[in-house]
Structures are given as C-alpha cells and as structure tokens.
Design an enzyme around this catalytic site. Structure first.
Site, PDB file in Angstrom:
ATOM      1  N   ASN A  10       0.873  -1.170   0.000  1.00  0.00           N
ATOM      2  CA  ASN A  10       0.000   0.000   0.000  1.00  0.00           C
ATOM      3  C   ASN A  10       0.914   1.225   0.000  1.00  0.00           C
ATOM      4  O   ASN A  10       1.508   1.557   1.024  1.00  0.00           O
ATOM      5  CB  ASN A  10      -0.885  -0.043   1.258  1.00  0.00           C
ATOM      6  N   ARG A  23      -2.230  -2.110  -3.800  1.00  0.00           N
ATOM      7  CA  ARG A  23      -3.447  -1.312  -3.708  1.00  0.00           C
ATOM      8  C   ARG A  23      -3.308  -0.127  -4.662  1.00  0.00           C
ATOM      9  O   ARG A  23      -2.268   0.552  -4.652  1.00  0.00           O
ATOM     10  CB  ARG A  23      -3.625  -0.803  -2.285  1.00  0.00           C
ATOM     11  N   HIS A  73     -12.541   3.609  -1.223  1.00  0.00           N
ATOM     12  CA  HIS A  73     -12.703   2.633  -0.127  1.00  0.00           C
ATOM     13  C   HIS A  73     -13.442   1.381  -0.605  1.00  0.00           C
ATOM     14  O   HIS A  73     -14.009   0.646   0.211  1.00  0.00           O
ATOM     15  CB  HIS A  73     -13.511   3.204   1.061  1.00  0.00           C
ATOM     16  N   ARG A  97     -11.603  16.850   5.060  1.00  0.00           N
ATOM     17  CA  ARG A  97     -12.315  17.139   3.803  1.00  0.00           C
ATOM     18  C   ARG A  97     -13.739  17.594   4.090  1.00  0.00           C
ATOM     19  O   ARG A  97     -14.364  17.135   5.034  1.00  0.00           O
ATOM     20  CB  ARG A  97     -12.363  15.895   2.919  1.00  0.00           C
ATOM     21  N   GLU A  99      -8.561  -4.289   4.340  1.00  0.00           N
ATOM     22  CA  GLU A  99      -8.384  -4.184   2.888  1.00  0.00           C
ATOM     23  C   GLU A  99      -7.256  -5.091   2.408  1.00  0.00           C
ATOM     24  O   GLU A  99      -7.321  -5.660   1.323  1.00  0.00           O
ATOM     25  CB  GLU A  99      -8.081  -2.725   2.515  1.00  0.00           C
TER      26      GLU A  99
END
Ligand code: AMP
Length: 400
Positions: A8, A89, A178, A238, A383
C-alpha cells in the site's frame, strides 16, 4: 509456505504485509515512511515484536529493496523467489477496472492515464510497482483498485448533472473510493444475515477518510465519495458534499486561487476546519466534553451527514437488513455509533444494546438488539486481506 505480499504505497510511504496463503496468516508487516526525505522511518513487525530504525530512503526502489532484504535477514524467506505474488493497492482505476487486474503494461498505461484523478496516489503506485519489479523481476503482481467495487453503480447513481459532453469527453463521474473495504465489509456482514434473501447493507467506513456505501446482493448500488474522495460525508480534513457555489464564493471573497481553495477543502476542512482544533475525532470529543461549542458542532455535523446518507440509501435500497460501522471512528468510537443509531430509532426502528456498544472497540460484533428492525454491527475492516486473496487467486491458485 506460500508467500504473498501486499503493498500500500503513498507518495512518501510504502506499507507492506507478508501473508502465508491460503491460510491468510500474517507473517510480518511494516512501513517505510518519509521516502524521498532526508531521514526515513522503517517499522518492521513480526513475532509480536516491533522494530523501528531510521534509514534514508532516497526513493521507493531503495525502500522496496530494504523490505525484501529484511525478510531475508530475519530468515522469514530464504530466497527472493519465495515471494510468489504481490498485490498492490491502487486508489484510482477509473472506468477501466471493475475487478483486480494483472499489473502488466496495459494496466500500467491505464493507471498512468488516470493520474489527473489521483494526483498523489497513482504516481506513487506506479513508482512502487516498478520498484518491486526491479527487486523481484520474476514475481507476478496484481493491482487491486479502491474504485473497482463501485463500478456496478447505475448511471443515475454515478452521472453528475453537468453538461453531458464533459461527462463523456473527460469521464467525469462518481467513482467512489474505499471500495475494497466496503466489499470486505459486505462479505463479512453476511454472517449476520443468514437466511436473508437479497441482503441489503449500508456500510459506513468512517475514519479520517469516510464513505458510506449501499450494497445489494453483494454489489455496490451507490456510494458517497464522488469523482475524488472529497465528496460525500464530512471527514477529518475534507468537506464532503456542499453546494458547489461555495467554491466560487470562497475564491472570490478570499482572493485565493482555485488550487488553494481546493487544497483548503481537502486538507483544512471537515473536523479540523469546523472545530479549529484537530482532524482527529478523539481530540474533538475531548474538547466537546469540555464544552467547546465548535467541537460539539463538528461532531453533530459529522453525525448528521452520516444520517443523511443512511436515510438516502435506505430509500435507494428499498430497506436495509444491516448497517455496518467500520474504520477508526466506526470501530472505536461508541458515542458516534450511539448517536447515529439513536437518531435512526424513530424512523427505521433501529435499537442497539447501549452497554455492549459502550464497551466495544475494534471487535467484530452485533450491537443491535433482537427487536431492532435493522441489524447493526461493528466490523473491523481489512483491505489487505482482500488484496492478498486476489493476488493469491490470480497468480497462484489458478496455476496450481
Ligand atoms: P482511520 O483513518 O480509519 O485510521 O481513522 C482515524 C480516525 O479514527 C480519527 O478521527 C480518530 O480520532 C478515530 N479513532 C477513534 N478511536 C481510535 C482508535 N482507538 N484508534 C485509531 N483511531 C481512532
């Protein structure tokens, strides 16, 4: 042992995990931080131990070599060739990928063409893929995309109402993010839905980045993040969704450039912007407990946005069998779960066991009461295991 590594990568980091597959046993994991800076941090976890050192990583290739050499040095692998597959990823797969893909030349080109949609991430993924290819030239690699799970949305759910010529010419649409996490949660959630036909799930991945997804029969129907991860619910830094004219207005009243305001909406908004305290919800909760009005507002705003999406997706799915909370906040913060569920009681008949919820951190468990009309579960996301499974299934299992 069949070793599969997951990677990742970020613009200045490289996280890895080594699995023994198909047993899904994690043998070691770690992180190379501050790649490209004057001093790096290398964390290596194995056998219940954590070692930290401070090597310099001039680039990702040096970091990749150090990772693999450390595996050799610790005796975890005896030979480079023992690593049978790598799963990378990849944040943005655009319209091209609705499932994981072999990381070949064509995949590389497509990921490169999508850089404008993931300016920091996609270049890092390519650099990292090339770095591992240099160190492990014989090892096959697979790309697993954050966006792939969301490719099953219908046009009404992904098209933005802008002039269609732009949609077509520049592929401007909702891609979401996601996806690997939501897919994992949807699969794991099934254990709470035995006997339910056409299961309807709303998964809330709420951490620093946060997104909510509506899932029916294991497929994504709608998701909150948009063209980029800036869309959807409010997050650590955000904004999430807003009236688009806020952007123009902030540019005109502050005199900042469009790029500066875009950065502000990505990095200085959300929990951080509203509270003025922190992007970390733990700090906001502490300040709220001490009566800080903006911290209280930030938490309320966050919960309200989650509710907006749950309500929307309940209607979109035509009901809901299971709501899942996951990621940093969803897994560890009982008060957010409690407040959201309480607000769903009168409309959706959601009832949770407040005692169980209050104690639950980081564990897979149902928190709803038997009489709840919708089940509610906390499921820690993973993940990496999805990435490792795809790499194993595509590179090894099919070839045995
Ligand atoms: P994530 O991006 O998934 O790592 O989530 C980070 C967010 O989860 C931050 O807002 C944290 O405040 C929140 N959080 C709450 N409890 C914890 C915890 N025990 N560990 C990590 N993050 C937590």
């Amino acid at each position: 042992m069949t070793f599969v590594m997951t990677i990742n990568s970020g613009s200045s980091s490289l996280k890895f995990k080594l699995y023994d597959m198909p047993e899904e046993k994690v043998l070691c994991s770690g992180n190379c931080e501050r790649v490209g800076e004057k001093s790096g941090i290398f964390t290596f976890k194995y056998d219940g131990k954590k070692e930290v050192s401070y090597p310099v990583f001039p680039n990702h290739a040096v970091a990749a070599k150090l990772v693999v050499d450390t595996l050799l040095e610790k005796g975890i692998i005896k030979d480079y060739d023992e690593i049978r597959a790598i799963g990378h990823r990849v944040v943005q797969g655009g319209k091209y990928f609705s499932s994981s893909a072999f990381f070949d030349e064509d995949t590389e080109k497509k990921i490169e063409s999508l850089i404008p949609l993931a300016v920091l991430h996609n270049p890092a993924h390519l650099v990292c893929f090339r770095a591992f290819k240099e160190v492990l030239p014989n090892c096959p690699a697979v790309a697993t995309f954050d966006t792939a799970f969301h490719q099953s949305m219908e046009p009404e759910d992904y098209v933005f109402p802008i002039p269609f010529v732009l949609t077509e010419k520049y592929d401007i649409r909702r891609y979401g993010a996601h996806g690997t996490s939501h897919q994992y949660l949807a699969q794991e959630g099934l254990k709470y839905l035995e006997g339910v036909e056409h299961p309807k799930i709303i998964s809330c991945h709420i951490g620093s980045g946060a997104s909510i997804t509506a899932i029916k029969d294991g497929k994504c129907v709608a998701t909150s993040m948009g063209l980029t991860p800036l869309g959807g619910i409010m997050m650590g830094t955000r904004t999430g969704d807003m009236d688009p004219s806020v952007f123009n207005y902030v540019v005109s009243v502050t005199g900042k450039s469009a790029e500066e305001v875009y950065q502000m909406f990505n990095k200085k908004s959300g929990f951080l912007g509203v509270s003025g305290i922190s992007n970390d919800q733990r700090d906001i909760i502490e300040a709220a407990d001490n009566g800080n009005p903006r911290a209280i507002l930030a938490n309320k705003l966050f919960n309200r946005r989650i509710l907006d999406y749950i309500g929307q997706y309940y209607v979109r799915l035509g009901g809901c069998d299971l709501i899942i909370f996951s990621a940093g906040i969803g897994e560890n913060e009982p008060r957010t779960r409690r407040d959201v569920c309480k607000a769903l009681e009168s409309s959706l008949g959601v009832k949770i066991n407040e005692e169980v919820n209050a104690k639950l951190r980081g564990k897979d468990m149902l928190i709803s009461l038997p009489e709840s009309k919708v089940k509610v579960a906390v499921i820690p996301t993973d993940e990496e295991i999805m990435i490792a499974r795809d790499a194993y299934n595509m590179c090894i299992k099919g070839k045995q």
